[in-house]
Enzyme design. Sequence first.
Site, short mmCIF file in Angstrom:
data_model
loop_
_atom_site.label_atom_id
_atom_site.label_comp_id
_atom_site.label_asym_id
_atom_site.label_seq_id
_atom_site.Cartn_x
_atom_site.Cartn_y
_atom_site.Cartn_z
N ASP A 116 0.86 -1.18 0.00
CA ASP A 116 0.00 0.00 0.00
C ASP A 116 0.90 1.23 0.00
OD1 ASP A 116 -2.13 -1.85 0.53
OD2 ASP A 116 -1.59 -1.76 2.66
N ASP A 128 -2.05 -2.42 -4.89
CA ASP A 128 -2.81 -2.90 -3.74
C ASP A 128 -3.61 -1.72 -3.18
OD1 ASP A 128 -3.82 -4.67 -1.89
OD2 ASP A 128 -2.01 -4.80 -0.70
N ASP A 175 -4.23 1.66 3.96
CA ASP A 175 -4.92 0.57 4.66
C ASP A 175 -4.62 0.63 6.16
OD1 ASP A 175 -5.98 -0.24 2.30
OD2 ASP A 175 -5.04 -2.22 2.27
N ARG A 182 -13.90 0.63 -1.81
CA ARG A 182 -13.22 0.78 -0.52
C ARG A 182 -12.90 2.23 -0.22
NH1 ARG A 182 -9.05 -4.43 -0.08
NH2 ARG A 182 -10.61 -6.02 -0.62
#
Length: 461
Positions: free
Chosen positions: A228, A267, A271, A321
């Site tokens: 990430d 990715d 996160d 997301r």
Amino acid sequence: MASPSHRRSLRKRRTALLSAAAVAAAGLGAVPFVMNANAGAVDLAHQALPAKDGWAASGSGTTGGSKADSAHTFTVSTRAQLVKALGSATDSTPKIIKIKGTIDANTDDAGKKLTCADYASGTGYSLSAYLKAFDPATYGKKAPAGTQEKARAAAQTKQKKNIVFRVPANTTVVGVPGTKAGITGGSLQVQDVDNVIIRNLSLTATEDCFPQWDPTDGSLGEWNSNYDSVTLRGATHVWADHNTFSDAPFFDKSEQTHFGRKYQIHDGALDITNGSDLVTVERNQFTNHDKTMLIGGSDTDSVGKLRVSIHHNVWKGITQRAPLARIGQIHLYNNVYDTTTLNGYAPKYSLDSRAKAQVVAEHNSWTLPSGAKVAKLLSGDGTGSVAGTGNLVNGKSTDLVAAYNAANSKKLKTTVNWTPTLTAGLQTSAKSLPAELSGSTGGGGSFLTSPLNRRAGPGTC
């Protein structure tokens, strides 16, 4: 952001100060990019998170490296300098790291550009051999294993050592205004540490040269990547402010397809997993990305943690997301969502509440293109909650949960077990947000659009 001239006219200086006052009066909380009439930009590096500004203000608050002495204040412009300034991940001495210009993570200690082929060298890995070894027609549906999988893992480990930067406790990593400050191709990892600030950076092109094929992922298998742009794992008291997150300049629509599935090299953007807690994410731009923000790494992540405030961010060209939330108490307010397809990133949903997540979403603004359905802005597994009012869709007050529940069998719950109190800067109307946030969010206050120096196409080794 360009540095102001020290010879600005009195009228221009007065305008800057009046604009700052107007923003403060509008209830926007801390505005770190206001110009000082005589000294240029305010000192971003020594600022701490303001009181009551989201979950990261809880308890001891978030001060990052604001207490750093001169011996622990660094200005860096290369990957090698950044690594040296970060030092040991276990050293909790307060430090400030100022990034000047754009640092390319895919370079060696001498600044030489590294490619996927450089990381694969000596490991025995090649994409063609990997594809031959795991062709579903001959390999079948089982976890990847064997010579080429070991070689892929070895090559990935070489890249990881180069592009993952561990951020210690009590650290501020901040971009120097006016220098297009940021990191391309890198991943800032905040793991098992407390009190970190990341601000005024453009974090772009975080790419995995060696995605793994997993035949057991879903009905058709999937390519899964690592890294990430920012990863929080077991981290506490983290403030991410005024950053830009983007896949630019290489977008998913240009990725190859193998075994009928996208060869995914990206990715997450930011996160928040593994029991991370007390996090404030504000005034960032998230753009040109698929799986953008994950809160809770699994349905069994840490109960009682994952408390995150997400406010005054712009989400544009995001597939999904934004965020996906599990378990925690998440306050999502005063954000702007533009769900128009951008550079091939077509929206699936914005907010997903699952695994008993307790989300309060209020006074956010969505822009939907013609024909798009309000019911597709949310997602869930039937256990998550989304409460809150004042959300606008194309300027009109809209009950997002009612629209979702009317179209889905797995209903979102409408009550939560907590009440937000750390709400500095909360605006009780979202109508003006699209105009207000368009030029006051992201690294340097605007999106970094200049081309970045990147390696030859991903996954070509």
